[in-house]
Structures are given as C-alpha cells and as structure tokens.
Motif scaffolding. Structure first.
Motif, PDB file in Angstrom:
ATOM      1  N   UNK A 153       0.813  -1.213   0.000  1.00 23.34           N
ATOM      2  CA  UNK A 153       0.000   0.000   0.000  1.00 23.34           C
ATOM      3  C   UNK A 153       0.850   1.268   0.000  1.00 23.34           C
ATOM      4  N   UNK A 154       2.151   1.123  -0.175  1.00 24.63           N
ATOM      5  CA  UNK A 154       3.016   2.297  -0.304  1.00 24.63           C
ATOM      6  C   UNK A 154       4.292   1.864  -1.004  1.00 24.63           C
ATOM      7  N   UNK A 155       4.746   2.681  -1.956  1.00 24.65           N
ATOM      8  CA  UNK A 155       5.981   2.387  -2.671  1.00 24.65           C
ATOM      9  C   UNK A 155       7.097   3.362  -2.396  1.00 24.65           C
ATOM     10  N   UNK A 156       6.785   4.502  -1.769  1.00 25.00           N
ATOM     11  CA  UNK A 156       7.815   5.482  -1.441  1.00 25.00           C
ATOM     12  C   UNK A 156       7.206   6.528  -0.515  1.00 25.00           C
ATOM     13  N   UNK A 157       8.037   7.307   0.113  1.00 25.39           N
ATOM     14  CA  UNK A 157       7.568   8.403   0.965  1.00 25.39           C
ATOM     15  C   UNK A 157       6.904   9.455   0.082  1.00 25.39           C
ATOM     16  N   UNK A 158       5.598   9.632   0.263  1.00 29.74           N
ATOM     17  CA  UNK A 158       4.840  10.548  -0.574  1.00 29.74           C
ATOM     18  C   UNK A 158       3.896   9.847  -1.522  1.00 29.74           C
ATOM     19  N   UNK A 159       3.890   8.509  -1.505  1.00 30.63           N
ATOM     20  CA  UNK A 159       2.978   7.756  -2.373  1.00 30.63           C
ATOM     21  C   UNK A 159       1.525   8.036  -1.981  1.00 30.63           C
ATOM     22  N   UNK A 188       9.401 -11.964  -5.207  1.00 26.62           N
ATOM     23  CA  UNK A 188       8.020 -11.494  -5.077  1.00 26.62           C
ATOM     24  C   UNK A 188       7.982 -10.142  -4.375  1.00 26.62           C
ATOM     25  N   UNK A 189       8.805  -9.979  -3.335  1.00 25.96           N
ATOM     26  CA  UNK A 189       8.859  -8.701  -2.631  1.00 25.96           C
ATOM     27  C   UNK A 189       9.373  -7.590  -3.514  1.00 25.96           C
ATOM     28  N   UNK A 190      10.352  -7.904  -4.355  1.00 25.14           N
ATOM     29  CA  UNK A 190      10.884  -6.894  -5.273  1.00 25.14           C
ATOM     30  C   UNK A 190       9.811  -6.438  -6.254  1.00 25.14           C
ATOM     31  N   UNK A 191       8.950  -7.368  -6.680  1.00 27.83           N
ATOM     32  CA  UNK A 191       7.910  -7.005  -7.646  1.00 27.83           C
ATOM     33  C   UNK A 191       6.873  -6.075  -7.016  1.00 27.83           C
ATOM     34  N   UNK A 192       6.491  -6.326  -5.763  1.00 30.30           N
ATOM     35  CA  UNK A 192       5.387  -5.540  -5.187  1.00 30.30           C
ATOM     36  C   UNK A 192       5.871  -4.356  -4.358  1.00 30.30           C
ATOM     37  N   UNK A 193       7.181  -4.222  -4.126  1.00 30.55           N
ATOM     38  CA  UNK A 193       7.661  -3.180  -3.215  1.00 30.55           C
ATOM     39  C   UNK A 193       7.389  -1.769  -3.733  1.00 30.55           C
ATOM     40  N   UNK A 194       7.306  -1.605  -5.039  1.00 24.82           N
ATOM     41  CA  UNK A 194       7.088  -0.279  -5.623  1.00 24.82           C
ATOM     42  C   UNK A 194       5.638  -0.057  -6.037  1.00 24.82           C
TER      43      UNK A 194
END
Length: 583
Positions: free
Chosen positions: A10-16, A205-211
């Motif tokens: 539910x978040x990919x970066x600070x400000x998403x 899998x984590x790399x795919x959904x992290x962003x």
C-alpha cells in the motif's frame, strides 16, 4: 499454513498515494499489508527531522493512514509491516500504540531496530571496518562529508521473529524493501534460514510488489494499453510454501498485471542476475513468468544461495549548497542565446568556488505553429560550499530582463528558488553483518536479538559474452520503442536500464542489437562510462548498469533526471535498424 500467504502493498515510497491503505482495506482479502516508504535519500531527510526533534524522524502520515482501520485490522486478524519507522522506529511504534489505545482495540506492536549505525561509526572504523565506498573502494575516512545518517540494510528475520511473537503491527527502520515480504512469508510458512530457494523466491516477489503500482502499469512503457491508468491499483503477492508466487491486484482497482508489467519491475534497480539481500542471494537467471489468468502472473523457477557476509550501509552527508532556476528562450539562434545566458551566469559567479550547469531542455520546431512550439526551457543549476554566491546568482538572473537575450522571460506564476538548499552526498559502503545489531523490541519491552547468517558466500555476477554476429535481412530505421519496452532506475551513482521484447521472435534481434558499444552509440552521455551488460533470456531482456552516470548519487548530481528514471524512455526514442519482418 497450507495455503499461500496473500501480501498486499500500500506504499511504494515516501509521498505515495495517501489513499492506498483505504483502497487495500476496501479491496480483496489479504493476510498482510506492507508499506515501503524509504528510498536511499529518504533517511537523510528523516534524520534532519530527528536531529531537530528527537521525538520525530519517522513517517508521520502513516499514522493518519492507519488510524481509521485499526478495528477492521483487529477483526480480520491481519498483519501490518512497514518501514515507516525511518530514523525512529521506536517512536513510531509508541505512537501506533497510542492510536490503538484510543481505538480501544487489542493489537500488539513490535519494532525492529539496529539499522542506525551512525553513533557507532568511529568505533566500527577503530575495529577495522573501513566502510569503503562500493563505487571507488576508498575508505570512509577519505570522504569529504561528515555523515548525518548511516543505516545498514537489515533482512527479514527480525520481522519474522516479531510476527512469531504475536505482533500484529511491525514497525521497521531500514530493512531492505524485499524484507517486508520475506519476513511475513517465512513466518507464515515456517521456513528456516537455510531454505534458500524459498527465501529467494520471496525476495523476488517482494521486489515485484515493493514499488506498488509499478507492477500494475505505473511507469510502464506500454501504459497506453493498460486500463484504469488514472489510478492504477496496488499489487498483491500470493506466495506458496515452495516459493512460487502469483502477482495479482485488487479486482476492482485500475491497472493490469501482465508478464510485461511484472518484467518491468523485475529489471528495475537491479545490478545483474544475482540479487543480493541480507538473508539470501536470489538467482534471477532461471526465473520464469507465465500469465495464468486475467491480472494473474506466476513467478517461478527462482533459486537461491547463501547471502553475502556483508550488508550495504547508506551514508549521507551535507557537502554544501545548491540552487536551481529556470527561464525560457524562443525562436531562432537558441544555441547562441543559451551560450550568452551561460556567460552571464558565469560572470555572476566570478571568483566563487562553484559548479555551474546551464543548458536548454527540449528543441524548438522548425516552422512552429504556436509560440510554445518555438520555446525551450533553460535550466540553471549551481552548487557551492558557501550559499552566498548562489544567492548572488539568482538575484543577478532576475536583473537580466533588459540586458540579456531577445525574448527573455521567466514563468512568473511559478515560484523561483531564492534560498539555496543543502546539497547531500551519498556514500554506499559494506559492513560485516556480524557488526550490525538486529533487534526486535516487543510491546512489553522484551528484546529479541537476530543473529547474523551462519552460512554466507562471496557474491559474484555471471559474465555474459557480447553478441558477435547479426543477420537482419531487410531493415527499416524506426524508434527502438516500437518493439522494445524499457525500465530504468538508480542504485547510488549508477543507473540501470533493462530493455525487453514481448514477442519471442524479436528476442534474437534485440539480443544481437544491444551490445555495449551500441548502447554507447545510443546514449552518448554514457560513452566514457564503465558499462556492465547482462542477459535474461527467459525475460527476453538485456540489462545494463551505467556506472557513474548519476555521479555519486541522486541527491548530489546536477542532472535534470537525477535518479535515471527516464533513461529507458530516452533509449526507446532512439532510432535503430529493425528487420522488416518484425514490423
């Protein structure tokens, strides 16, 4: 558990997107919600808040996102794992407990700490850890900066320990992005620390959904064929006990999950076929993607081996000041106009120890139909140890309206910078994981130490020979992007870019075309750089690392695209010879 764990981002970066947690809670059922808020530069910003107010230093708006959903999280027996703790995970964990008390629900909170090694830098160096730069090999002692942030990347076993101890909400500082997925998957399936194939699969899998929406059509070169792009949804990873994962999304949300949208994220911000994490080395060579249904892509074939003995440490330090201002040139003799503006800017900085960059963005049309077709933006950026010359520069630019190029104007509706900002430099280093504390703190104060991995191996990247021969037949010169997708990003001062084709018939052509020398031709800016090339045949992708394209990092270089996000799209716009049969 026998069934796969369902982990939703539910978040990919600070400000998403602030509404993403609302969307996830209203979407399809999941077991764990993960929020990734940290990029390499984010911690430096949060550390400044922490230094000015020791009670801060975490992502404060996470509390606003979480508060309305505490009752539902408790009722559904969900877990929430975030790295929003930033520089102060203990502070955020305590703030979450305050929200829980106000809501009158029964949820336990744990936090993971130990990543902040700033207070220990002198002792670490005295003990023989030179924290040499991963880019230059120089020891930290040779750096011109005085660090204000130094955070080691932690793995996922602290998260696993917190969940095994009964925590429903786990607040982390700088764990790796993929650890937010690895930790819950290992907890759910009761994996051991030597289940390297399973762990590697969960890293992928984590790399795919992290962003977040990166996997559902966001920042995707094929975006015009993706529905619901006004607000593409956040992805879900369904991870089975053997590590096989299905990447999907909430059914009602926009965007799409296809083999191409997943490939786009797989080749993003990697350094080659060996993807290093503190818990495992993931081998991407044999990875396979398969569309198994609408918005459902299976990721399989990932293998793993022991992690490296070291983990990355991201250090940041202020090294001066910087400022940017813009103006516009119109019509004829654009090069001469930019040259005069550059000379005038240099005169304003005369005698100062400063670095100046002046150039036009875009080109003007030969026979423009509108004024804006004949207009290019001129960007003026300067850096200096002392802010005063930069103030003098901006003030002086404002005095040129009557004494510079014809048609001189600025966008008066856009606020121009008047005060120089701090210039932050980046130093990526390696540190033995045995020297890093990795501690879980439960809500009753119990501390659980997570040991460094017992089994490690020296990391390496495979070498792929350059193609030597190409048989293309009749060709037509067209933009590379007519056939190829691309995705690019940053790792410190290096930019990576992966290019791939959807059509299997086009793969031999793409592989043969994209040699290192061809990349130098396509991107003259990288002509003198060290370039590392790898191939991913199962993804029909060629991957490059452009070492030093981004200087020492996105926070200190002078590029307009400081973290290389548009490098891939630039390459897709270049014209190449394509076999007519492929067109």
């Amino acid at each position: 558990m026998a069934r796969p764990i369902r982990i939703a981002g539910f978040s990919g970066y600070l400000g998403d997107r602030r509404s993403a947690l609302d969307e996830a809670m209203a979407g399809d059922p999941v077991d764990v919600l993960i929020g990734d808020y940290l990029a390499e530069f984010t911690l430096a910003m949060l550390s400044a808040r922490h230094r000015s107010d020791p009670s801060r230093g975490y992502v404060e708006y996470f509390l606003t996102q979480l508060a309305p959903h505490l009752a539902a999280i408790a009722e559904r027996r969900m877990r929430v794992v975030v790295n929003a703790g930033g520089f102060n995970p203990a502070g955020l964990a305590e703030a979450v407990r305050g929200l829980i008390a106000e809501a009158g629900v029964d949820l336990r909170v744990a936090h993971v700490e130990g990543d902040n090694v700033l207070p220990k830098l002198e002792r670490l160096q005295a003990d023989g850890h030179d924290l040499a730069s991963m880019d230059t090999g120089e020891p930290l002692a040779a750096w011109r900066g005085r660090p204000v942030a130094a955070n080691a990347y932690l793995g996922g076993w602290g998260i696993t320990a917190a969940l095994r101890s009964g925590a429903e909400i786990v607040v982390c500082g700088r764990v790796t992005d993929a650890s937010l997925t690895v930790g819950p998957a290992a907890w759910w399936h009761e994996w051991s620390r030597t289940d390297f194939d399973r762990l590697a699969a969960s890293v992928v899998a984590g790399h795919v959904i992290e962003c977040g929406p990166h996997a559902t059509g966001g920042n995707f070169s094929g975006f015009t064929a993706i529905p619901g792009m006004v607000a593409p949804g956040f992805p879900i990873a369904e991870i089975a006990d053997d590590g096989t994962a299905i990447i999907t999304k909430h059914a009602a949300d926009g965007g799409a999950v296809t083999t191409d949208t997943v490939t786009a994220q797989l080749v993003y911000e990697i350094q080659g076929p060996r993807y290093l994490n503190p818990d495992v080395t993931a081998h991407l060579d044999d990875l396979r993607l398969r569309q198994v249904g609408p918005d459902r892509v299976e990721v399989s074939g990932v293998t793993g081996s022991p992690p490296p003995r070291t983990t990355k440490v991201a250090l940041f330090a202020p090294i001066g000041h910087q400022i940017v201002t813009t103006l516009y040139v119109t019509g004829l003799e654009v090069d001469a106009k930019v040259a005069l503006i550059r000379q005038q800017a240099e005169a304003l900085l005369a005698g100062a120890d400063a670095e100046l960059d002046v150039f036009a963005l875009g080109t003007v049309a030969e026979d423009p139909q509108r004024q804006w077709d004949a207009t290019a933006q001129v960007r003026i950026m300067a850096t200096a140890a002392d802010p005063e010359p930069l103030r003098r520069l901006v003030s002086g630019i404002g005095e040129l309206y009557l004494s510079s190029v014809p048609g001189f104007f600025t966008d008066t509706a856009a606020r121009q910078a008047a005060t120089p900002g701090t210039r932050i430099d980046y130093w990526p280093a390696l540190l033995d994981m045995a020297a890093v504390e990795h501690v879980v703190v439960l809500d009753d104060g119990t501390r659980i130490e997570v040991e460094a991995p017992a089994e490690t191996e020296k990391p390496f990247q495979p070498v792929h020979p350059e193609p030597t021969e190409r048989e293309t037949g009749e060709t037509r010169r067209v933009p590379l992007g007519l056939l190829a997708h691309a995705r690019s990003g940053d790792k410190g001062g290096n930019s990576n870019v992966g290019l791939w084709v959807s059509d299997p018939a086009a793969w031999p052509w793409l592989r043969g075309l994209l040699t290192t020398e061809e990349l130098r031709r396509l991107m003259p800016e990288a002509e003198d750089l060290e370039i590392v090339r790898h191939e991913f045949p199962n993804l029909r992708a060629v991957h490059f690392v452009l070492r030093g394209l981004l200087g020492t990092g996105g926070s200190s270089n002078l590029r307009v695209d400081p973290i290389g996000k548009a490098v891939g799209e630039f390459l897709r716009a270049r014209h190449v010879d394509v076999p007519v049969e492929l067109l």
